[in-house]
Design a protein around this motif. Structure first.
Motif, PDB file in Angstrom:
ATOM      1  N   TRP A 110     -31.085  -2.615   4.587  1.00 37.03           N
ATOM      2  CA  TRP A 110     -31.881  -2.956   5.772  1.00 37.03           C
ATOM      3  C   TRP A 110     -31.109  -3.813   6.780  1.00 37.03           C
ATOM      4  O   TRP A 110     -31.484  -3.885   7.956  1.00 37.03           O
ATOM      5  N   GLU A 111     -30.028  -4.431   6.330  1.00 38.82           N
ATOM      6  CA  GLU A 111     -29.256  -5.276   7.238  1.00 38.82           C
ATOM      7  C   GLU A 111     -28.291  -4.465   8.103  1.00 38.82           C
ATOM      8  O   GLU A 111     -27.758  -4.979   9.097  1.00 38.82           O
ATOM      9  N   LYS A 112     -28.098  -3.204   7.761  1.00 37.68           N
ATOM     10  CA  LYS A 112     -27.114  -2.404   8.481  1.00 37.68           C
ATOM     11  C   LYS A 112     -27.648  -1.845   9.794  1.00 37.68           C
ATOM     12  O   LYS A 112     -26.908  -1.749  10.776  1.00 37.68           O
ATOM     13  N   LYS A 113     -28.896  -1.430   9.810  1.00 34.29           N
ATOM     14  CA  LYS A 113     -29.504  -0.883  11.018  1.00 34.29           C
ATOM     15  C   LYS A 113     -30.961  -1.345  11.081  1.00 34.29           C
ATOM     16  O   LYS A 113     -31.626  -1.459  10.054  1.00 34.29           O
ATOM     17  N   PRO A 114     -31.474  -1.618  12.282  1.00 36.33           N
ATOM     18  CA  PRO A 114     -32.890  -1.980  12.387  1.00 36.33           C
ATOM     19  C   PRO A 114     -33.789  -0.780  12.117  1.00 36.33           C
ATOM     20  O   PRO A 114     -33.363   0.377  12.248  1.00 36.33           O
TER      21      PRO A 114
END
Length: 289
Positions: free
Chosen positions: A201-205
């Protein structure tokens, strides 16, 4: 929903003594009560017999009910159950959770302002891959009003969508997704959070979308964070002008970048509240439309 609802229909003993406010005509008192919100009307009814009589007047509760309350009662119960109910009893009935679509949706009146609230369970949503137990599972929990949540272990394509067709009272409403990073549970009586599958989840919103049958559109996004906490992610607002015309809503939550997997999230429900009203922890997403 609180003890105040039962006070609407329960008779309170008259205050000791007489005179003073008790000498005012009920019609005059009713004019004052028109300007109070429902909980205040219930509290005023405890002052004395005159206030109690005025607080039961249909003209008072008519102003508290949405204009399409007859439609709402038809959705909440059958016509025979509505027969003989006075306006304050109708208000009390609508303030309770009223199930729709086999119990996968509920609506109720927000007690202070009489606006409609709605909750849509994860079982009423279209979730890509939900039937593949390698990726998704419906799990029982006491932390959901529907006693069940959808839990994602891992997926490449994350997509959750739903729709509602309902005659909302006129006004402005906000739509929320209720989400939780990690899997909540209890151990030895204490709440814990299993973060084993949280990743990606931290890679793309994630992106949220909302559209209405009369052309309103909202597109927003945010990065999911704060594991271990239920958060209502506010997608955006929509406006209802006519309470006698159904408003069809379509909404979605997606993260469909297939360059990486993501998982470890609970999807509980979608909430619709009158604008300015909310429950629980709220996170405002960033509008991109």
């Amino acid at each position: 929903m609180g003890s105040w609802i039962s006070s609407i229909v329960r008779k309170e003993p008259a205050a000791a003594g007489g005179g003073g406010l008790g000498d005012l005509p009920e019609s005059c008192i009713a004019e004052v009560l028109l300007h109070l919100d429902p909980p205040e009307v219930c509290r005023a009814a405890r002052l004395n017999r005159a206030f109690r009589g005025a607080a039961s007047a249909g003209v008072v509760w008519e102003t508290k009910l949405p204009k399409n309350y007859a439609y709402l009662m038809e959705m909440a119960t059958d016509e025979t159950a509505m027969t003989g109910l006075c306006k304050k009893e109708i208000y009390a009935r609508l303030c309770r959770p009223n199930p729709l679509d086999g119990g996968t949706k509920e609506f109720w009146l927000e007690k202070n302002r009489g606006g409609i609230c709605m909750s849509i369970s994860s079982k009423a949503l279209l979730i890509t891959g939900i039937n593949d137990k390698r990726y998704w599972a419906f799990l029982p929990t006491e932390e959901s009003r529907f006693k069940s949540i959808a839990y994602l272990r891992q997926t490449w394509w994350f997509e959750v969508a739903g729709e509602v067709d309902f005659c909302f009272p006129a006004g402005t409403y906000s739509l929320f997704f209720r989400l939780h990073l990690g899997l909540p549970s209890k151990r030895f009586g204490y709440r814990i959070c299993n973060s084993e599958h949280i990743h990606g989840w931290e890679k793309k919103p994630v992106k949220f979308q909302l559209s209405t049958s009369n052309g309103q559109k909202v597109l927003s996004e945010c990065s999911l964070s704060e594991p271990g906490t239920w958060i209502n992610y506010r997608v955006g607002d929509f406006v209802v002008d006519k309470c006698d015309v159904p408003t069809k809503l379509k909404f979605s939550l997606t993260q469909i970048d297939c360059t990486h997997t993501k998982g470890g999230i609970c999807v509980d429900s979608v909430f619709i509240f009158p604008k300015g009203f909310s429950q629980g922890k709220v996170f405002d997403t960033n509008s991109i439309l």
